[in-house]
Motif scaffolding. Structure first.
Motif, short mmCIF file in Angstrom:
data_model
loop_
_atom_site.label_atom_id
_atom_site.label_comp_id
_atom_site.label_asym_id
_atom_site.label_seq_id
_atom_site.Cartn_x
_atom_site.Cartn_y
_atom_site.Cartn_z
N GLN A 58 30.18 63.97 21.39
CA GLN A 58 31.59 63.40 21.05
C GLN A 58 32.60 62.62 21.80
O GLN A 58 33.55 62.38 21.17
CB GLN A 58 32.42 65.18 20.87
CG GLN A 58 31.81 66.13 20.09
CD GLN A 58 31.89 65.77 18.53
OE1 GLN A 58 32.97 65.42 18.11
NE2 GLN A 58 30.72 66.12 18.19
N MET A 59 32.01 62.05 22.76
CA MET A 59 32.67 61.18 23.54
C MET A 59 32.90 60.01 22.92
O MET A 59 31.84 59.37 22.43
CB MET A 59 32.43 61.13 24.92
CG MET A 59 31.06 60.45 25.26
SD MET A 59 30.56 60.67 27.09
CE MET A 59 28.91 59.65 27.29
N LEU A 103 36.05 62.93 31.48
CA LEU A 103 35.34 63.69 30.48
C LEU A 103 35.43 65.21 30.64
O LEU A 103 35.50 65.98 29.58
CB LEU A 103 34.06 63.02 30.27
CG LEU A 103 34.11 61.54 29.61
CD1 LEU A 103 32.92 60.89 29.97
CD2 LEU A 103 34.52 61.57 28.21
N ARG A 146 27.54 56.10 28.32
CA ARG A 146 26.99 56.40 26.63
C ARG A 146 25.93 55.60 26.21
O ARG A 146 24.80 55.91 25.63
CB ARG A 146 28.00 56.38 25.84
CG ARG A 146 27.75 57.03 24.32
CD ARG A 146 27.92 58.48 24.46
NE ARG A 146 28.07 59.07 23.12
CZ ARG A 146 26.77 59.28 22.19
NH1 ARG A 146 25.54 58.99 22.65
NH2 ARG A 146 26.87 59.75 21.15
N TYR A 186 30.12 68.69 29.27
CA TYR A 186 31.32 68.59 27.75
C TYR A 186 30.13 68.06 27.20
O TYR A 186 28.92 67.56 27.32
CB TYR A 186 32.00 67.56 28.26
CG TYR A 186 31.55 66.36 29.11
CD1 TYR A 186 30.94 65.09 28.64
CD2 TYR A 186 31.73 66.27 30.49
CE1 TYR A 186 30.27 63.94 29.19
CE2 TYR A 186 31.03 65.24 31.25
CZ TYR A 186 30.36 64.21 30.66
OH TYR A 186 30.20 63.18 31.39
N ASP A 187 30.36 67.89 25.77
CA ASP A 187 29.62 67.46 24.70
C ASP A 187 29.69 66.08 24.72
O ASP A 187 30.56 65.26 24.23
CB ASP A 187 30.08 67.97 23.15
CG ASP A 187 29.37 67.58 22.15
OD1 ASP A 187 28.22 66.75 22.20
OD2 ASP A 187 29.55 68.24 21.08
N ARG A 188 28.46 65.37 25.18
CA ARG A 188 28.43 63.97 25.24
C ARG A 188 28.44 63.28 23.89
O ARG A 188 28.70 62.07 23.62
CB ARG A 188 27.29 63.56 26.04
CG ARG A 188 27.43 64.18 27.44
CD ARG A 188 26.01 63.44 28.27
NE ARG A 188 26.12 62.10 28.39
CZ ARG A 188 25.07 61.32 28.17
NH1 ARG A 188 24.06 61.80 27.40
NH2 ARG A 188 25.27 59.95 28.39
N ASP A 214 38.91 65.03 28.13
CA ASP A 214 39.53 63.81 27.35
C ASP A 214 38.20 62.91 27.07
O ASP A 214 37.57 62.34 28.03
CB ASP A 214 40.20 63.31 28.53
CG ASP A 214 41.32 61.83 27.97
OD1 ASP A 214 40.68 61.33 26.95
OD2 ASP A 214 42.04 61.44 28.57
N ALA A 215 37.90 62.99 25.93
CA ALA A 215 36.68 62.59 25.24
C ALA A 215 36.64 60.85 25.28
O ALA A 215 35.94 60.19 24.70
CB ALA A 215 36.42 63.20 23.93
N ARG A 216 37.72 60.31 25.79
CA ARG A 216 38.02 58.63 25.42
C ARG A 216 37.38 57.79 26.41
O ARG A 216 37.60 56.66 26.31
CB ARG A 216 39.57 58.60 25.31
CG ARG A 216 40.58 59.14 24.48
CD ARG A 216 41.76 58.92 24.86
NE ARG A 216 42.57 59.38 25.89
CZ ARG A 216 43.49 59.04 26.44
NH1 ARG A 216 44.41 58.36 25.70
NH2 ARG A 216 44.01 59.44 27.81
N GLY A 253 34.12 57.51 27.59
CA GLY A 253 32.66 57.26 27.64
C GLY A 253 32.51 55.81 27.97
O GLY A 253 33.30 54.90 27.71
#
Length: 478
Positions: A32-33, A58, A107, A28-30, A62-64, A66
């Motif tokens: 964007q998290m 993630l 993060r 996943y795109d870290r 679901d990017a919420r 981090g």
């Protein structure tokens, strides 16, 4: 060799496209998290447990989820993870083999003692949804309460909604205790804040389980071989994990989200806590004490011994399980035996046997009292208690000395030496310690008699010989 970082991870992903069975990468795109979780108590356990659950969420898109990983006092881990962009490598070992995972959920990192305002600001940030804690049960005091309440006060002042605050520490009713701590601190400064916390925030009880041994240089070397990158924060764990949490969330939809990642969401956590305390922790203590006296260095070495394997199965099945309410107890027992046998964990018996005078009241006494009250046999726990009294001589059955780490260590060893060779005198002296045995057991003739009998057998033929006799006796008992 390049150090692990976001840049070197991107190169690794480009060089090894797709998924490998033995190496799992965060695809996943870290960038964007969002930091949705503030975790207090950054350490090996969190990184091998809750952070991997958030990593799985993630990975689902679901990017919420981090994580801001907060060390409470020590700066070492937070500062080691920072140049690695929060990335680290986890070795997951089971009987089927080993696999590796680079986890990306962390993060940012900081240290509460050094950067308290960053923690407070993170709790009050719009993207934050959860606070999780693994700070150890000893840390539930004014310092923790002040930090949390300041963060919640800032959040309320900003006009934001409440949070889910989930204790993952080894405390029965941990959510209730955390809630009481925060409300008491809030009441002292601002009664309206306490009312807001009550109305907007939730404190679910939870139970977490995964064996995470201390990280070693071997983990770092193995991680480098598996990934081609140098990771100063590599660690290892077992394949089994469990997170049981009460259905009590600031956002009720989180129940389904967590369940999708393998978390068990229930209405009552207590049956799971009690099963873990008795079957895992209680068995662990018994195994460790036998292993120490029998010169078996690890839990895996112990359960490879046929009589100890039989003993643990008998202890859990015949003595502990009848008192418990957790669903699927036989499956849980079998999973525990498989975990104990995992040679990769190298769980040292002397480490587990430490502080035994504090552990016995929590792990054994409830079962002993319940069974004595109902007239049931207590042989396996009477045997384990006799082994504990033999263990306190601080030498194995071959006469080799070992160290005992226990807050009552000096007193216990003095009593053991004073009554050395006198089983009845040893039992009488040891059972007279109310901090270990309470007040009822010393007066119970059945308990005193059975512990004395097994200590006499241990003194006569050693722990291994007495264990063999216990097995034979149990085989012929009705």
């Amino acid at each position: 060799m390049r150090a692990l970082s976001q840049a070197s991870l991107d190169e690794l992903k480009a060089a090894t496209p797709g998924k490998q069975a033995s190496l799992q990468l965060p695809h996943y795109d870290r960038q964007q998290m969002a930091v949705g979780v503030v975790h207090l108590g950054l350490g090996a356990f969190h990184r091998a447990h809750q952070a991997l659950v958030f990593d799985a969420l993630l990975a689902k898109g679901d990017a919420r989820w981090g994580v801001l990983g907060v060390g409470m006092h020590s700066t070492a881990l937070a500062d080691a993870l920072a140049p690695q962009d929060g990335l680290y490598t986890v070795q997951v070992a089971s009987a089927a083999g080993r696999r590796w995972q680079i986890a990306g959920a962390v993060r940012q990192t900081c240290v509460a003692a050094r950067e308290p305002q960053q923690v407070i600001a993170a709790i009050a940030a719009p993207s934050t949804r959860w606070v999780t804690l693994t700070v150890t049960e000893k840390a539930y005091g004014p310092e923790l309460a002040t930090l949390l309440v300041k963060g919640l006060a800032a959040r309320r002042a900003a006009g934001l909604g409440g949070l889910t605050l989930a204790s993952c520490d080894n405390l029965t009713g941990n959510g209730h205790k955390l809630r009481q701590l925060c409300l008491a601190a809030a009441q002292q400064s601002d009664a309206d804040l306490a009312t807001w916390i009550t109305a907007r925030c939730t404190f679910p009880n939870s139970m977490v389980d995964r064996i995470v041994p201390a990280a070693t240089l071997q983990h770092r070397a193995d991680a480098a071989e598996a990934t081609g990158l140098d990771d100063a924060c590599a660690l290892g764990t077992e394949s089994f994990w469990e997170w049981v949490i009460e259905r009590d969330f600031a956002d009720p939809l989180d129940a389904g989200v967590l369940a999708s990642a393998g978390v068990t969401v229930v209405d009552e956590v207590l049956p799971f806590e009690q099963a873990k305390l008795c079957m895992l922790n209680g068995s662990h203590t018994a195994i460790a004490l036998m292993g120490a006296v029998m010169s078996l260095p690890t839990v895996a070495d112990c359960v490879a011994h046929p009589d100890i394997h039989w003993y643990v199965h008998e202890l859990m099945t015949g003595v502990m399980m009848p008192q418990l309410r957790r669903p699927d107890l036989p499956a849980y027992r079998d999973a525990l035996l498989e975990r104990f046998a995992n040679p990769d964990l190298r769980h040292k018996v002397h480490q587990i046997a430490s502080d035994s005078s504090l552990k016995i009241p929590l792990r054994w006494l409830g079962t002993v009292k319940a069974r004595l009250a109902s007239g049931q046999q207590v042989e396996p726990l009477a045997f384990a208690s006799a082994v504990w009294m033999r263990y306190l001589l601080a030498e194995d059955d071959q006469g080799r000395p070992y160290a005992i780490s226990d807050p009552l260590g000096d007193r216990l060893q003095a009593l053991a030496q004073q009554h050395r060779g006198d089983a009845a005198g040893t039992v009488q002296a040891m059972l007279a310690l109310p901090s270990v045995w309470g007040n009822a057991l010393p007066a119970n003739p059945q308990w005193t008699s059975r512990v004395t009998f097994w200590l006499e057998r241990i003194q006569a033929v050693g722990v291994a010989g007495a264990l063999s006799q216990l097995r034979a006796a149990q085989a012929t008992s009705p």
